[in-house]
Structure formats: C-alpha cells, structure tokens
Design a protein around this motif. Structure first.
Motif, PDB file in Angstrom:
ATOM      1  N   ALA A 178      10.450 -32.118 -41.097  1.00  0.00           N
ATOM      2  CA  ALA A 178      11.480 -31.895 -42.111  1.00  0.00           C
ATOM      3  C   ALA A 178      12.720 -32.747 -41.904  1.00  0.00           C
ATOM      4  CB  ALA A 178      11.868 -30.416 -42.136  1.00  0.00           C
ATOM      5  N   SER A 179      12.924 -33.266 -40.715  1.00  0.00           N
ATOM      6  CA  SER A 179      14.107 -34.087 -40.470  1.00  0.00           C
ATOM      7  C   SER A 179      13.723 -35.322 -39.669  1.00  0.00           C
ATOM      8  CB  SER A 179      15.170 -33.291 -39.708  1.00  0.00           C
ATOM      9  OG  SER A 179      14.684 -32.881 -38.442  1.00  0.00           O
ATOM     10  N   GLY A 180      14.519 -36.356 -39.821  1.00  0.00           N
ATOM     11  CA  GLY A 180      14.315 -37.576 -39.056  1.00  0.00           C
ATOM     12  C   GLY A 180      13.278 -38.498 -39.659  1.00  0.00           C
ATOM     13  N   SER A 181      13.105 -39.640 -39.019  1.00  0.00           N
ATOM     14  CA  SER A 181      12.075 -40.595 -39.418  1.00  0.00           C
ATOM     15  C   SER A 181      11.088 -40.753 -38.271  1.00  0.00           C
ATOM     16  CB  SER A 181      12.694 -41.945 -39.788  1.00  0.00           C
ATOM     17  OG  SER A 181      13.428 -42.486 -38.705  1.00  0.00           O
ATOM     18  N   HIS A 182       9.829 -41.027 -38.617  1.00  0.00           N
ATOM     19  CA  HIS A 182       8.749 -40.932 -37.639  1.00  0.00           C
ATOM     20  C   HIS A 182       7.713 -42.025 -37.879  1.00  0.00           C
ATOM     21  CE1 HIS A 182      10.361 -36.907 -36.814  1.00  0.00           C
ATOM     22  NE2 HIS A 182      10.578 -36.881 -38.125  1.00  0.00           N
ATOM     23  N   PRO A 183       6.935 -42.362 -36.857  1.00  0.00           N
ATOM     24  CA  PRO A 183       5.846 -43.319 -37.081  1.00  0.00           C
ATOM     25  C   PRO A 183       4.884 -42.779 -38.124  1.00  0.00           C
ATOM     26  CG  PRO A 183       6.173 -42.906 -34.730  1.00  0.00           C
ATOM     27  CD  PRO A 183       6.990 -41.894 -35.468  1.00  0.00           C
ATOM     28  N   ALA A 184       4.379 -43.666 -38.955  1.00  0.00           N
ATOM     29  CA  ALA A 184       3.474 -43.248 -40.024  1.00  0.00           C
ATOM     30  C   ALA A 184       2.023 -43.346 -39.578  1.00  0.00           C
ATOM     31  CB  ALA A 184       3.688 -44.102 -41.264  1.00  0.00           C
ATOM     32  N   VAL A 185       1.196 -42.485 -40.140  1.00  0.00           N
ATOM     33  CA  VAL A 185      -0.247 -42.507 -39.917  1.00  0.00           C
ATOM     34  C   VAL A 185      -0.942 -42.299 -41.254  1.00  0.00           C
ATOM     35  CG1 VAL A 185      -2.218 -41.360 -38.840  1.00  0.00           C
ATOM     36  CG2 VAL A 185      -0.102 -41.662 -37.541  1.00  0.00           C
ATOM     37  N   ILE A 186      -1.966 -43.092 -41.507  1.00  0.00           N
ATOM     38  CA  ILE A 186      -2.824 -42.914 -42.682  1.00  0.00           C
ATOM     39  C   ILE A 186      -4.078 -42.183 -42.234  1.00  0.00           C
ATOM     40  CG2 ILE A 186      -4.037 -44.056 -44.567  1.00  0.00           C
ATOM     41  CD1 ILE A 186      -2.324 -46.602 -43.789  1.00  0.00           C
ATOM     42  N   LEU A 187      -4.393 -41.084 -42.886  1.00  0.00           N
ATOM     43  CA  LEU A 187      -5.620 -40.342 -42.595  1.00  0.00           C
ATOM     44  C   LEU A 187      -6.576 -40.556 -43.766  1.00  0.00           C
ATOM     45  CD1 LEU A 187      -5.887 -36.750 -41.123  1.00  0.00           C
ATOM     46  CD2 LEU A 187      -7.515 -37.620 -42.812  1.00  0.00           C
ATOM     47  N   TRP A 188      -7.630 -41.303 -43.500  1.00  0.00           N
ATOM     48  CA  TRP A 188      -8.663 -41.558 -44.513  1.00  0.00           C
ATOM     49  C   TRP A 188      -9.747 -40.484 -44.377  1.00  0.00           C
ATOM     50  CZ3 TRP A 188      -6.853 -45.254 -47.518  1.00  0.00           C
ATOM     51  CH2 TRP A 188      -6.174 -46.360 -46.989  1.00  0.00           C
ATOM     52  N   PRO A 189      -9.958 -39.632 -45.383  1.00  0.00           N
ATOM     53  CA  PRO A 189     -10.989 -38.578 -45.286  1.00  0.00           C
ATOM     54  C   PRO A 189     -12.408 -39.138 -45.305  1.00  0.00           C
ATOM     55  CG  PRO A 189      -9.301 -37.972 -46.865  1.00  0.00           C
ATOM     56  CD  PRO A 189      -9.083 -39.422 -46.545  1.00  0.00           C
ATOM     57  N   ASP A 190     -13.346 -38.283 -44.964  1.00  0.00           N
ATOM     58  CA  ASP A 190     -14.747 -38.650 -44.971  1.00  0.00           C
ATOM     59  C   ASP A 190     -15.311 -38.587 -46.389  1.00  0.00           C
ATOM     60  OD1 ASP A 190     -15.077 -35.945 -45.493  1.00  0.00           O
ATOM     61  OD2 ASP A 190     -15.579 -35.446 -43.431  1.00  0.00           O
ATOM     62  N   ILE A 191     -16.615 -38.581 -46.489  1.00  0.00           N
ATOM     63  CA  ILE A 191     -17.292 -38.710 -47.777  1.00  0.00           C
ATOM     64  C   ILE A 191     -16.969 -37.588 -48.750  1.00  0.00           C
ATOM     65  CG2 ILE A 191     -19.386 -37.475 -47.063  1.00  0.00           C
ATOM     66  CD1 ILE A 191     -20.976 -39.718 -48.542  1.00  0.00           C
ATOM     67  N   ALA A 192     -16.598 -36.403 -48.246  1.00  0.00           N
ATOM     68  CA  ALA A 192     -16.267 -35.278 -49.127  1.00  0.00           C
ATOM     69  C   ALA A 192     -14.840 -35.360 -49.666  1.00  0.00           C
ATOM     70  CB  ALA A 192     -16.492 -33.953 -48.414  1.00  0.00           C
ATOM     71  N   GLY A 193     -14.086 -36.345 -49.236  1.00  0.00           N
ATOM     72  CA  GLY A 193     -12.810 -36.642 -49.857  1.00  0.00           C
ATOM     73  C   GLY A 193     -11.647 -35.756 -49.459  1.00  0.00           C
ATOM     74  N   LEU A 194     -10.610 -35.820 -50.277  1.00  0.00           N
ATOM     75  CA  LEU A 194      -9.368 -35.074 -50.063  1.00  0.00           C
ATOM     76  C   LEU A 194      -9.618 -33.582 -50.306  1.00  0.00           C
ATOM     77  CD1 LEU A 194      -6.266 -35.290 -49.612  1.00  0.00           C
ATOM     78  CD2 LEU A 194      -6.048 -35.553 -52.095  1.00  0.00           C
ATOM     79  N   ARG A 195      -9.319 -32.763 -49.285  1.00  0.00           N
ATOM     80  CA  ARG A 195      -9.618 -31.330 -49.382  1.00  0.00           C
ATOM     81  C   ARG A 195      -8.819 -30.587 -48.315  1.00  0.00           C
ATOM     82  NH1 ARG A 195     -13.615 -33.950 -46.588  1.00  0.00           N
ATOM     83  NH2 ARG A 195     -14.601 -32.868 -44.823  1.00  0.00           N
ATOM     84  N   PRO A 196      -8.808 -29.253 -48.338  1.00  0.00           N
ATOM     85  CA  PRO A 196      -7.959 -28.499 -47.413  1.00  0.00           C
ATOM     86  C   PRO A 196      -8.178 -28.821 -45.942  1.00  0.00           C
ATOM     87  CG  PRO A 196      -8.681 -27.067 -49.174  1.00  0.00           C
ATOM     88  CD  PRO A 196      -9.412 -28.358 -49.369  1.00  0.00           C
ATOM     89  N   ALA A 197      -9.417 -29.010 -45.515  1.00  0.00           N
ATOM     90  CA  ALA A 197      -9.663 -29.276 -44.098  1.00  0.00           C
ATOM     91  C   ALA A 197      -8.960 -30.545 -43.652  1.00  0.00           C
ATOM     92  CB  ALA A 197     -11.162 -29.377 -43.826  1.00  0.00           C
ATOM     93  N   LYS A 198      -8.962 -31.572 -44.492  1.00  0.00           N
ATOM     94  CA  LYS A 198      -8.315 -32.829 -44.134  1.00  0.00           C
ATOM     95  C   LYS A 198      -6.796 -32.701 -44.173  1.00  0.00           C
ATOM     96  CE  LYS A 198     -11.821 -35.316 -43.113  1.00  0.00           C
ATOM     97  NZ  LYS A 198     -11.999 -35.841 -41.745  1.00  0.00           N
ATOM     98  N   VAL A 199      -6.294 -31.921 -45.122  1.00  0.00           N
ATOM     99  CA  VAL A 199      -4.851 -31.685 -45.163  1.00  0.00           C
ATOM    100  C   VAL A 199      -4.415 -30.920 -43.915  1.00  0.00           C
ATOM    101  CG1 VAL A 199      -2.988 -30.547 -46.436  1.00  0.00           C
ATOM    102  CG2 VAL A 199      -4.769 -31.802 -47.676  1.00  0.00           C
ATOM    103  N   GLN A 200      -5.233 -29.966 -43.486  1.00  0.00           N
ATOM    104  CA  GLN A 200      -4.924 -29.226 -42.264  1.00  0.00           C
ATOM    105  C   GLN A 200      -4.887 -30.159 -41.060  1.00  0.00           C
ATOM    106  OE1 GLN A 200      -4.047 -26.085 -42.109  1.00  0.00           O
ATOM    107  NE2 GLN A 200      -3.838 -25.992 -39.871  1.00  0.00           N
TER     108      GLN A 200
END
Length: 279
Positions: free
Chosen positions: A56-78
């Motif tokens: 919620a505060s500050g700036s941080h190193p970025a990371v891209i999380l590319w999901p697997d074949i089932a795509g964007l979904r709750p497990a990947k957001v978790q």
C-alpha cells in the motif's frame, strides 16, 4: 525487504486453495498492507488486462506473473498476492488478452472438465514468441510508469506450463529491465529454432539470473532437455539454475490436481532468493 518463510508460505497456500474455489473479485480493493486492482492498457494485438497487486505504500521491484494454460483466475491472483506480501509490485497477466478479456475459468478443474484445451487453442496460437516479446515490452513500459514500481530496480518474471518459456522470451526482449526469470514446469524450452528459449539465454542481460524448474514426469519424457539447457547456460556464461523437482507437471500451482506443497514451497523459496539477489 520482507520475506515469507516456509511456515508462512504453507499458511498462505492453504488460504489460496480456499480462494481458488471462489469467483475472482476484480474490483479495486485494499486488504491490510496490500492494494489490488484490475488494470487495462493498450498493448500489441489488443487491450492488455490483468490484476496489479502491490504494498500500500512505497515503490517496489516489479514482477510479472504469467499464468499457466488455464489463464487468469483466483489461484494465480492468490500467488501474486503472496509475492506482493514479500515486497514486490506484481502484475498477474491475462495471457490471452489478444483474444478474450479477464477470467475464463474458475480453476484448473474447470479448465480440465469443460473442454479447456480446445477453448484456449486458438488463443494460444496468437502467442507466438515474437508476439510474447511485443507484449513483454508493453508490460515493462507500463510497469515502469507506475508509482508503486521502483524503476531503478530490475524487473522479475515467472511463468508456469505454457508460459515457462515466456519468462525467457521476456528477459531476452527487455534485457535492460528484466533481470530475473522463473520457469516452472515450462514447456517448449528446447528446440532448434532461433526463438527457442534454449537459444535465447545469451540474449538475457549479463547480470540476469534464471531458475528453470523441471517436473519429474516432464524430465522422464525428455531427459535430454535439462542437459541442453545446462549446456546453453554454460555457453552463455549465464546465472541459470536448471533443476528437476520431485513433483509432476503443475506441482507449483495451488489449484493444480498435482500440487505438491513441500516441493512447491522449496521452489517458492528459491524464487524469492533469486529475486532478492537480482532485483
């Protein structure tokens, strides 16, 4: 930078398994020390969308999380949320944005039981190596413009199954910014063509690092892949760790039917260590 120990990871993994059973809430929200919201921006081939999670505060190193074949979904957001808790600004990507927007499957079982393979096949076909690299450049540019991102630090990226190869495409596409790649039970890493990831390792930055974590059943089917990857890493003089884990294809993913917590925790610990050393 705060880190997650193995006990905390296990507790969060359990929470993730529960969350994966619920619909994904893509509205902007703040939870404790994190901010999570759906984002969209122009990208090659369409409008990119994903979920951006960061402290919620500050700036941080970025990371891209590319999901697997089932795509964007709750497990990947978790999984992205766990990473954000460790002090990173995480963009959980929709890998199919060129074809469809947002969540398409509730979880991996939904993909598996409802003709997921045939549904995603035309979407996957748009994600050529060149297209993934175009996307990666757009994503990096967007991340660098965000207040939550410390653009003086390197960017990490991690991928699973079909997007394991994307981590190398991304690191090779933007070597000035992407300094870490984590490929977990990735497919298509070895080949003869110039865009095969095994042949792109020397296009990564000299100070970049990668983890290529191979599933035991994938290794059993293609035992020479690890040999080729290790040889290419040595030739490129690259900091790349190639290891076969004691888990089957999908073992790191919370809603996977073969999720193996002990080896998933070990892989997560290795990922965090790489990010702490390179970003």
């Amino acid at each position: 930078m705060p880190t997650i120990n193995r006990r905390q990871f296990g507790a969060l993994a359990g929470a993730g398994a529960v969350a994966a059973c619920a619909p994904m809430d893509t509205s902007a929200q703040a939870s404790g020390s994190l901010v999570e919201n759906t984002v969209t921006f122009a990208a090659p081939g369409g409008t990119f969308d994903g979920v951006f999670i960061h402290p919620a505060s500050g700036s941080h190193p970025a990371v891209i999380l590319w999901p697997d074949i089932a795509g964007l979904r709750p497990a990947k957001v978790q999984m992205g949320g766990r990473l954000a808790e460790a002090g990173y600004a995480v963009l959980v990507a929709n890998p199919y944005y060129r074809s469809v927007a947002g969540q398409q499957f509730e979880d991996f079982d939904d993909w598996r039981n409802n003709d997921g393979w045939n549904k995603v096949t035309p979407w996957r076909e748009k994600n050529t190596p060149e297209a993934v690299q175009e996307t990666a450049r757009a994503v990096v540019a967007w991340l660098d413009a965000q207040d939550a991102v410390d653009s003086s630090r390197g960017i990490g990226n991690q991928g699973y199954c079909m997007t394991g190869s994307w981590t190398i495409f991304t690191a090779a596409a933007v070597p000035s910014r992407v300094k870490a790649a984590g490929s977990f039970h990735g497919g298509g890493l070895v080949g003869d063509g110039p865009m095969a990831p095994v042949n792109l390792l020397d296009d990564m930055a000299d100070d970049a690092a990668a983890i290529i974590a191979i599933a035991r059943d994938d290794d059993a089917q293609a035992p020479d892949a690890k040999v080729a990857l290790r040889a290419a890493a040595e030739e490129a003089e690259a900091d790349i760790d190639v290891e076969v884990y004691d888990g089957d294809h999908g073992w790191t993913v919370l809603d996977s039917p073969v999720y193996a917590q002990a080896e998933a925790e070990r892989a997560w610990s290795e990922l965090l260590e790489m990010y702490s050393e390179t970003l």
